[in-house]
Design a protein around this motif. Sequence first.
Motif, PDB file in Angstrom:
ATOM      1  N   GLY A 101       6.443  -4.111 -14.632  1.00  0.00           N
ATOM      2  CA  GLY A 101       6.367  -5.316 -15.032  1.00  0.00           C
ATOM      3  C   GLY A 101       5.600  -5.411 -16.567  1.00  0.00           C
ATOM      4  O   GLY A 101       5.875  -6.279 -17.594  1.00  0.00           O
ATOM      5  N   TRP A 102       4.609  -4.437 -16.478  1.00  0.00           N
ATOM      6  CA  TRP A 102       3.877  -4.533 -17.730  1.00  0.00           C
ATOM      7  C   TRP A 102       4.620  -3.821 -18.963  1.00  0.00           C
ATOM      8  O   TRP A 102       4.438  -3.974 -20.148  1.00  0.00           O
ATOM      9  N   ASN A 103       5.742  -2.788 -18.748  1.00  0.00           N
ATOM     10  CA  ASN A 103       6.283  -2.310 -19.447  1.00  0.00           C
ATOM     11  C   ASN A 103       7.572  -3.076 -19.963  1.00  0.00           C
ATOM     12  O   ASN A 103       8.198  -2.681 -20.748  1.00  0.00           O
ATOM     13  N   SER A 104       7.825  -4.231 -19.204  1.00  0.00           N
ATOM     14  CA  SER A 104       8.848  -5.154 -19.727  1.00  0.00           C
ATOM     15  C   SER A 104       8.286  -6.595 -20.548  1.00  0.00           C
ATOM     16  O   SER A 104       7.361  -6.673 -20.805  1.00  0.00           O
ATOM     17  N   ASN A 105       9.605  -6.979 -21.047  1.00  0.00           N
ATOM     18  CA  ASN A 105       9.298  -8.155 -22.042  1.00  0.00           C
ATOM     19  C   ASN A 105       9.112  -9.385 -21.277  1.00  0.00           C
ATOM     20  O   ASN A 105       8.680 -10.389 -22.099  1.00  0.00           O
ATOM     21  N   THR A 106       9.285  -9.535 -19.990  1.00  0.00           N
ATOM     22  CA  THR A 106       9.282 -10.705 -19.350  1.00  0.00           C
ATOM     23  C   THR A 106       7.952 -10.767 -18.787  1.00  0.00           C
ATOM     24  O   THR A 106       6.928 -10.124 -18.914  1.00  0.00           O
ATOM     25  N   THR A 107       7.760 -11.886 -18.086  1.00  0.00           N
ATOM     26  CA  THR A 107       6.408 -12.062 -17.339  1.00  0.00           C
ATOM     27  C   THR A 107       6.320 -11.226 -16.110  1.00  0.00           C
ATOM     28  O   THR A 107       7.112 -10.778 -15.689  1.00  0.00           O
ATOM     29  N   ILE A 108       5.076 -11.184 -15.831  1.00  0.00           N
ATOM     30  CA  ILE A 108       4.794 -10.108 -14.657  1.00  0.00           C
ATOM     31  C   ILE A 108       5.020 -10.629 -13.401  1.00  0.00           C
ATOM     32  O   ILE A 108       4.940  -9.811 -12.248  1.00  0.00           O
ATOM     33  N   TRP A 109       4.915 -11.825 -13.277  1.00  0.00           N
ATOM     34  CA  TRP A 109       5.065 -12.599 -11.879  1.00  0.00           C
ATOM     35  C   TRP A 109       6.152 -11.951 -10.913  1.00  0.00           C
ATOM     36  O   TRP A 109       5.989 -11.793  -9.893  1.00  0.00           O
ATOM     37  N   PRO A 110       7.396 -11.798 -11.300  1.00  0.00           N
ATOM     38  CA  PRO A 110       8.309 -11.299 -10.676  1.00  0.00           C
ATOM     39  C   PRO A 110       7.948  -9.842  -9.735  1.00  0.00           C
ATOM     40  O   PRO A 110       8.411  -9.533  -8.998  1.00  0.00           O
ATOM     41  N   PHE A 111       7.385  -9.016 -10.719  1.00  0.00           N
ATOM     42  CA  PHE A 111       7.019  -7.555 -10.316  1.00  0.00           C
ATOM     43  C   PHE A 111       5.711  -7.733  -9.683  1.00  0.00           C
ATOM     44  O   PHE A 111       5.607  -6.793  -8.596  1.00  0.00           O
ATOM     45  N   LEU A 112       4.890  -8.966  -9.456  1.00  0.00           N
ATOM     46  CA  LEU A 112       3.906  -8.879  -8.555  1.00  0.00           C
ATOM     47  C   LEU A 112       4.557  -9.284  -7.148  1.00  0.00           C
ATOM     48  O   LEU A 112       3.796  -8.771  -6.127  1.00  0.00           O
ATOM     49  N   VAL A 113       5.555 -10.148  -7.026  1.00  0.00           N
ATOM     50  CA  VAL A 113       6.253 -10.565  -5.957  1.00  0.00           C
ATOM     51  C   VAL A 113       6.808  -9.353  -5.331  1.00  0.00           C
ATOM     52  O   VAL A 113       7.029  -8.988  -4.088  1.00  0.00           O
ATOM     53  N   LEU A 114       7.518  -8.500  -6.135  1.00  0.00           N
ATOM     54  CA  LEU A 114       8.026  -7.329  -5.639  1.00  0.00           C
ATOM     55  C   LEU A 114       6.968  -6.361  -5.007  1.00  0.00           C
ATOM     56  O   LEU A 114       7.245  -5.512  -4.251  1.00  0.00           O
ATOM     57  N   ALA A 115       5.806  -6.331  -5.751  1.00  0.00           N
ATOM     58  CA  ALA A 115       4.661  -5.477  -5.227  1.00  0.00           C
ATOM     59  C   ALA A 115       4.275  -5.776  -3.718  1.00  0.00           C
ATOM     60  O   ALA A 115       4.142  -5.102  -2.865  1.00  0.00           O
ATOM     61  N   ALA A 116       4.207  -7.196  -3.541  1.00  0.00           N
ATOM     62  CA  ALA A 116       3.688  -7.787  -2.433  1.00  0.00           C
ATOM     63  C   ALA A 116       4.699  -7.469  -1.453  1.00  0.00           C
ATOM     64  O   ALA A 116       4.342  -7.144  -0.130  1.00  0.00           O
ATOM     65  N   GLU A 117       6.186  -7.610  -1.738  1.00  0.00           N
ATOM     66  CA  GLU A 117       7.326  -7.236  -0.896  1.00  0.00           C
ATOM     67  C   GLU A 117       7.190  -5.710  -0.199  1.00  0.00           C
ATOM     68  O   GLU A 117       7.353  -5.623   1.036  1.00  0.00           O
ATOM     69  N   SER A 118       6.856  -4.872  -1.183  1.00  0.00           N
ATOM     70  CA  SER A 118       6.550  -3.478  -0.778  1.00  0.00           C
ATOM     71  C   SER A 118       5.496  -3.420   0.223  1.00  0.00           C
ATOM     72  O   SER A 118       5.889  -2.508   1.346  1.00  0.00           O
ATOM     73  N   LEU A 119       4.722  -4.015  -0.013  1.00  0.00           N
ATOM     74  CA  LEU A 119       3.621  -3.864   1.275  1.00  0.00           C
ATOM     75  C   LEU A 119       4.051  -4.443   2.500  1.00  0.00           C
ATOM     76  O   LEU A 119       3.814  -3.873   3.881  1.00  0.00           O
ATOM     77  N   PHE A 120       4.841  -5.613   2.443  1.00  0.00           N
ATOM     78  CA  PHE A 120       5.572  -6.092   3.403  1.00  0.00           C
ATOM     79  C   PHE A 120       6.599  -5.472   4.447  1.00  0.00           C
ATOM     80  O   PHE A 120       6.522  -5.132   5.460  1.00  0.00           O
ATOM     81  N   TRP A 121       7.389  -4.591   3.854  1.00  0.00           N
ATOM     82  CA  TRP A 121       8.019  -3.623   3.832  1.00  0.00           C
ATOM     83  C   TRP A 121       7.549  -2.415   4.925  1.00  0.00           C
ATOM     84  O   TRP A 121       8.181  -2.356   5.880  1.00  0.00           O
ATOM     85  N   PHE A 122       6.562  -1.975   4.529  1.00  0.00           N
ATOM     86  CA  PHE A 122       5.796  -1.051   5.056  1.00  0.00           C
ATOM     87  C   PHE A 122       5.025  -1.312   6.275  1.00  0.00           C
ATOM     88  O   PHE A 122       4.964  -0.718   7.343  1.00  0.00           O
ATOM     89  N   ALA A 123       4.679  -2.743   6.312  1.00  0.00           N
ATOM     90  CA  ALA A 123       3.901  -3.161   7.295  1.00  0.00           C
ATOM     91  C   ALA A 123       4.832  -3.860   8.561  1.00  0.00           C
ATOM     92  O   ALA A 123       4.833  -3.334   9.714  1.00  0.00           O
ATOM     93  N   PHE A 124       6.225  -4.095   8.285  1.00  0.00           N
ATOM     94  CA  PHE A 124       7.252  -4.413   8.964  1.00  0.00           C
ATOM     95  C   PHE A 124       7.425  -2.891   9.694  1.00  0.00           C
ATOM     96  O   PHE A 124       7.984  -2.649  11.272  1.00  0.00           O
ATOM     97  N   ALA A 125       7.674  -1.756   8.896  1.00  0.00           N
ATOM     98  CA  ALA A 125       8.168  -0.604   9.368  1.00  0.00           C
ATOM     99  C   ALA A 125       7.068  -0.227  10.734  1.00  0.00           C
ATOM    100  O   ALA A 125       7.463   0.481  11.421  1.00  0.00           O
ATOM    101  N   THR A 126       5.846  -0.384  10.286  1.00  0.00           N
ATOM    102  CA  THR A 126       4.759   0.176  11.057  1.00  0.00           C
ATOM    103  C   THR A 126       4.798  -0.541  12.302  1.00  0.00           C
ATOM    104  O   THR A 126       4.655   0.095  13.411  1.00  0.00           O
TER     105      THR A 126
END
Length: 143
Positions: A101-126
Amino acid sequence: MVERIESLKAGIVGGLSMCFTFILTSLLNTFGLAKYFEILASLQSNVSWHWWISGAVATFTGLLFGVTYRYIIRSDKNPQLKAGGVLAFGLVRGLTQIELGWNSNTTIWPFLVLAAESLFWFAFATIALDIAIKLHWLKPFSS
């Protein structure tokens, strides 16, 4: 040989749970967040080669996580170590999304959502792995 089979079973449970959460969050992003929040429109996904590759990477990551998680809980019963393993996997993938997100020209919000999703994925797998162990589908400790 039994340990390898148990690790493979843990990897399969982890991979399937990550695949499930990938599909779930893709649907949530496409039909929820991207539809109602204009700033998150880039999260909308269609079923293309990029989506299939992302799903395959998520599934493979889940397989690796399952094997690693089983090894962690076999080696040590410390709950902080288990939580740390989940957090480490989730943060590595999540921080990569934020860096994109920091290296892109768009806003960082979508990348923050994807980062939160990542934590959700691993919590669900656990949770899926812990349930499999409690139901004795997986043997966490060598006898």
